[in-house]
Design a protein around this motif. Sequence first.
Motif: not given
Length: 293
Positions: A90-99, A120-132, A143-144
């Motif tokens: 359970r809990g939250s999971l924050r993921i930074g992703g790629v194409p 699991v409460d999922l949050t997904i971020r898309e951004d350039v690699a350096a910022r992730l 995780l990224v």
Amino acid sequence: MDLRQLRYLDAVASARSFTAAALDLHVAQSALSQQVAKLERELGVELLRRTTRRVEVTEAGQVVLERARRAMAEADAIREDLDALRGLVRGSLRIGGVPPVSGLHPAKLIAEFAAQHPGVDLTIREDVAARLIDELGKGRLDLVMALIDPTTLPPTLQGRRLTDEELVLILAPDHPLARRRRIPHAALQGERLVAYGAGSALRAELERLVEQPQVIAEANELGTLQELVALGLGVTLMPSAVVASTPPTTLAVRPLHPRVRVPVSLLWRAHERPTPAAAAFRDHVIQATTIRS
């Protein structure tokens, strides 16, 4: 003070906006503002400075946030440890992703994981690699997935190389270089380029291949870049899997010579025990990649 107030403060500080934070937290903006103001009155200091455009964290706010984030992490860890004892994820999971890349489709992996672990409460971020990667290091992501070699990371981060992806040149079908079957690196010199923003792995690869690159347009959306290229504005690099099914009448896709391949890796913070959700997702990705490779 209570954990709810600290979470509200953290959300506003991260978003730099009461409006955006309220949307993220699914609470009324007035309730959010009241709780932050109550916390400031209780502590006797200004934590956030409101301006006409954004919210700035004060020096006192930074001090409070550093301890607040540790307190929130410990409170979350208590619940996660108890869930782990019960065999629950359970809990939250924050993921930074790629194409999408060859043999690895992040969106599909995330959807599979969500179906297997509805708690699991999922949050997904898309951004350039350096910022992730910066967000990962600061604890704002768990995780990224990035187009980066884990051996180049700072000692505070580590990762697993999942696969390699070939980068290809995309250009308008009537571009002179489209007549070639393969594009030598030297042929890119002097070409007008459309590129991802600074800090992206694809932008870094373009700048490695081309001396004094002439970047005439930037975008961080795959579709936008492809459209600009198709209209003849310039050329760019893209993962081969992204354009594998592109009609030749829309875009010309050509391999480079020598071929260019970049690593695709899953990254996490070193010397830190992952949450049960992060550990489960990491295992899910590694297992899926092993099976498909």
